[in-house]
Motif scaffolding. Structure first.
Motif, mmCIF file in Angstrom:
data_model
loop_
_atom_site.group_PDB
_atom_site.id
_atom_site.type_symbol
_atom_site.label_atom_id
_atom_site.label_comp_id
_atom_site.label_asym_id
_atom_site.label_seq_id
_atom_site.Cartn_x
_atom_site.Cartn_y
_atom_site.Cartn_z
ATOM 1 N N ASN A 46 0.845 -1.193 0.000
ATOM 2 C CA ASN A 46 0.000 0.000 0.000
ATOM 3 C C ASN A 46 0.885 1.250 0.000
ATOM 4 O OD1 ASN A 46 -1.917 2.025 0.597
ATOM 5 N ND2 ASN A 46 -3.209 0.537 1.648
ATOM 6 N N ILE A 115 -6.691 4.249 12.115
ATOM 7 C CA ILE A 115 -5.934 5.031 11.137
ATOM 8 C C ILE A 115 -6.271 6.509 11.319
ATOM 9 C CG2 ILE A 115 -5.645 5.497 8.656
ATOM 10 C CD1 ILE A 115 -6.421 2.583 8.122
ATOM 11 N N THR A 221 -2.563 -0.552 5.652
ATOM 12 C CA THR A 221 -1.432 0.368 5.599
ATOM 13 C C THR A 221 -0.253 -0.109 6.415
ATOM 14 O OG1 THR A 221 -2.539 1.454 7.436
ATOM 15 C CG2 THR A 221 -2.855 2.399 5.255
ATOM 16 N N ASN A 383 -17.882 -3.062 11.437
ATOM 17 C CA ASN A 383 -17.239 -2.017 10.635
ATOM 18 C C ASN A 383 -18.100 -0.786 10.366
ATOM 19 O OD1 ASN A 383 -14.546 -3.141 10.060
ATOM 20 N ND2 ASN A 383 -15.775 -4.844 9.272
ATOM 21 N N MET A 384 -19.245 -0.697 11.023
ATOM 22 C CA MET A 384 -20.081 0.495 10.878
ATOM 23 C C MET A 384 -19.420 1.709 11.500
ATOM 24 S SD MET A 384 -23.895 -0.913 11.672
ATOM 25 C CE MET A 384 -24.605 0.746 11.744
ATOM 26 N N SER B 296 -18.686 1.951 6.675
ATOM 27 C CA SER B 296 -18.548 3.271 7.320
ATOM 28 C C SER B 296 -19.718 4.169 6.931
ATOM 29 C CB SER B 296 -17.258 3.963 6.875
ATOM 30 O OG SER B 296 -16.130 3.264 7.273
ATOM 31 N N ASP B 301 -20.219 7.163 9.485
ATOM 32 C CA ASP B 301 -18.912 7.413 10.096
ATOM 33 C C ASP B 301 -17.938 7.925 9.035
ATOM 34 O OD1 ASP B 301 -16.691 7.382 11.715
ATOM 35 O OD2 ASP B 301 -16.451 5.211 11.683
ATOM 36 N N TYR B 303 -14.932 7.892 8.231
ATOM 37 C CA TYR B 303 -13.623 7.289 8.518
ATOM 38 C C TYR B 303 -12.783 7.333 7.246
ATOM 39 C CZ TYR B 303 -10.351 3.945 10.659
ATOM 40 O OH TYR B 303 -9.241 3.329 11.190
ATOM 41 N N TRP B 304 -12.167 8.503 6.993
ATOM 42 C CA TRP B 304 -11.433 8.720 5.751
ATOM 43 C C TRP B 304 -10.177 7.872 5.653
ATOM 44 C CZ3 TRP B 304 -6.503 10.182 6.602
ATOM 45 C CH2 TRP B 304 -6.214 10.819 7.823
ATOM 46 N N GLY B 305 -9.702 7.317 6.761
ATOM 47 C CA GLY B 305 -8.505 6.488 6.721
ATOM 48 C C GLY B 305 -8.677 5.288 5.795
ATOM 49 N N ARG B 306 -9.902 4.760 5.741
ATOM 50 C CA ARG B 306 -10.132 3.611 4.859
ATOM 51 C C ARG B 306 -10.097 4.031 3.391
ATOM 52 N NH1 ARG B 306 -15.157 1.099 8.338
ATOM 53 N NH2 ARG B 306 -13.900 0.192 10.010
ATOM 54 N N ALA B 308 -8.275 6.507 2.222
ATOM 55 C CA ALA B 308 -6.850 6.704 1.953
ATOM 56 C C ALA B 308 -6.164 5.366 1.712
ATOM 57 C CB ALA B 308 -6.185 7.434 3.125
ATOM 58 N N SER B 309 -6.490 4.406 2.542
ATOM 59 C CA SER B 309 -5.866 3.088 2.411
ATOM 60 C C SER B 309 -6.222 2.445 1.073
ATOM 61 C CB SER B 309 -6.311 2.197 3.572
ATOM 62 O OG SER B 309 -5.741 0.914 3.463
ATOM 63 N N ALA B 336 -2.910 13.731 3.990
ATOM 64 C CA ALA B 336 -3.086 12.423 4.638
ATOM 65 C C ALA B 336 -2.944 12.484 6.150
ATOM 66 C CB ALA B 336 -2.147 11.373 4.050
ATOM 67 N N ASP B 338 -5.145 14.238 9.667
ATOM 68 C CA ASP B 338 -6.402 14.823 10.092
ATOM 69 C C ASP B 338 -6.358 16.344 9.938
ATOM 70 O OD1 ASP B 338 -8.925 13.952 11.224
ATOM 71 O OD2 ASP B 338 -8.382 15.166 12.970
#
Lengths: 387, 387
Positions: A46, A115, A221, A383-384, B296, B301, B303-306, B308-309, B336, B338
């Protein structure tokens, strides 16, 4: 016994306060004598690479493949944290190095968890003296427990290589897809080997294990697999080392699949008769990621039409007239039409926890198997929210 | 009014008994005067091609792009049915042709429903006289209803092209992914156009509509979009025709996304700043198919990390330092890491039914949008059994 099964290693796991739950979250694997040993790693591909992966790669390069210790934490992935994340990963290594009286480059680091959240670095640094002090040859279980996130059980393995031992621990329950299979794993051995031999053994070992595991198509990641060799058992046959490492990886991968988030089935999805092994792998992976197929498995429904549809649309050579599917060895479709079969026997197989499904393309000798699972309500529950 | 909005067309829908529920399941669209008109189609690229697709392609070829009628059924996809399936599709066309006094090649056929089950061809043939007899200029709603499977609402559209009309109907609620977006659609127009012009309009029209829709990454065996032109409005500007067809396709695609199985959110997932439009499309599609991201969204939620990943692992150019994400126009991640933002405003956007998410790669001018949705418990309920 697990990551400390091989003579020459100690480990520990403690609750440092990273997880709000108070569960163990800081883990250490180290050489018993505090001396550096040969080490190698394989990592996520990644490009959104997490700070501990960047740091560990740099340390292995600086030491030409040697390490004294690995420090691991759960509860925070230290990913998407920018330069501060690198600084925090280096600080974790430095804090361990100070306790052990070694150079920071001789310490490797792995993180898993949320993350995009800055590391609670003061909490981690405060916990490091206690995890270092707790290290012992009996600490494998505690170390394996402290790297768990949504895992419900610790994953550990011990392989008798014949004159040497490979032990290991791993975590992983979602975001599981090569390359790497998304996860952390630390393996140790008492075999004597160069860093190059360890790297070769890892590359060989992950191919049919972690890299043949696909839970949700999501590559994380932070994936890292490390192998450290104390050398206390002396030189060993390279093939034997490769084989023992591969068996350890395969066991840990199977444990991860069995504990995948929300999974009620462990599925070996095999594609045979493809034009090449590469096409078989593409097909097996495509089917393993198909939500419609995964829902069928969850419902114990042998709906082979969805498997046929996926294989027809994934870009590989496909001829309906040559296509067949079997569930638990019972052929349900031949020539892409329904085949007379014992429906009760198929239903009995589908009701079990372990499914064996083979889709034969009838075109060549290419074959591949992906270890995967079903898609359940519990995966969604898990995962919600941010996890 | 819908598929019969354009002068020159009639339609009907009846319950022929294909569905065990007794719901309408046999549908017809035909020219009002029983004469052939210019026609064109675009079809699934799945190599596991269903019999009606094979038959309809052959008929359009035999007539050089002309048709009198389209017969459609729900309840059985006539896919994975071998030579018998082709024979059944031909029999459906022949039965309609007999009733209308035309050649069987002038009738096109579409089927949707279960895969791998032989067609109840006697039931269908018995129903054809009634659906042909029921055809009328008011039959659009009945026709649209009779092609529904797990759809909860009929999908219809009428576009005023300025001097001509494009009307249409469609079905589709899962197995929705290009190419094609998995679905059936019949469009009609009173514009005068050659088969080649109709084909060009369809290819143009599906690109940013059905082919930019991705519900579950699963491409089906039966996808068909047909366009018939009565010519009663005379010649029209080609660009105007293309535009009206594209608007009709976009409306039907949006209706399908809104009715996707189990969906609680309609999501426009845009990737900007990619090295090319192709890379943007790859990225947007990858994120749209990510179960972790879709969960998400279901959980409201951000959850922008997912995200990005996913963009880091999907194989396109990616540089964390240039990466940002916004939800509803509010930037939550920059470089990348917060970004300070109004969390309450983001939460309010996430709580709505329509989400607008933009991931900017910061590398170039490539951009793409995929229309998609969330992954809910209800999707699993819908797909645990054969459907």
């Amino acid at each position: 016994m697990s990551v400390t099964a091989a003579p020459g290693f100690v480990a520990a796991g403690v609750a440092a306060g990273i997880k709000a739950s108070g569960n163990p979250d800081l883990s250490l694997v180290a050489t018993a004598d505090g001396k550096p040993v040969a080490a190698a790693g394989v990592f996520t591909r990644n490009k959104m690479t997490a700070a501990p992966v960047i740091t560990t790669r740099a340390h292995l390069e600086a030491t030409a493949g040697h390490a004294v210790a690995v420090v691991l934490n759960s509860g925070n992935a230290n990913a998407a944290t920018g330069q501060q994340g690198i600084d925090d990963a280096e600080a974790m290594c430095a804090a361990v190095a100070t306790e052990l009286g070694v150079d920071a480059s001789q310490v490797l680091v792995c993180s898993t968890g949320l993350i995009g959240i800055p590391m609670p670095i003061d909490v981690i640094k405060a916990g490091i003296p206690s995890v270092v002090a707790a290290r012992s040859a009996d600490g494998g279980q505690a170390a394996a427990t402290a790297i768990m996130t949504t895992d419900t059980v610790a994953k550990q393995v011990v392989i008798d290589g014949g004159g040497f031992v490979v032990g290991g621990m791993a975590k992983g329950a979602a975001m599981l897809s090569p390359n790497m299979a998304t996860m952390l794993a630390v393996l140790t051995t008492d075999a004597a080997a160069t860093p190059e031999q360890l790297k070769a053994a890892l590359v060989y070992g992950v191919a049919d294990s972690f890299n043949a595991l696909d839970v949700d198509g999501c590559t994380s990641t932070n994936d890292t697999v490390l192998l450290l060799a104390s050398g206390l058992a002396g030189s060993v046959d390279e093939a034997a080392l490769n084989d023992a490492v591969a068996r350890a990886c395969a066991s840990l991968a199977a444990q991860m699949c069995a504990d995948a988030e929300g999974a009620t089935k462990v599925v070996r999805m095999t594609v045979t008769g493809a034009a090449s092994d590469e096409e078989a792998l593409l097909g097996a992976r495509y089917v393993s990621r198909s939500n419609l197929v995964k829902c069928s498995w969850y419902g114990c429904d042998p709906y082979w039409g969805r498997i046929a549809s996926d294989l027809g649309s994934c870009g590989i050579d496909f001829d309906p007239s040559k296509f067949s599917v079997s569930y638990g060895g019972i052929t349900v479709c031949r020539g892409a039409i329904d085949a007379d079969h014992d429906a009760a026997a198929v239903a009995s197989h589908m009701a079990g926890r372990n499914l064996e499904i083979v889709a034969d393309l009838g075109l060549g000798t290419g074959t591949a198997t992906i270890l995967t699972n079903d898609l359940s309500h519990a995966y969604i529950d898990e995962n919600m929210g941010t996890s």
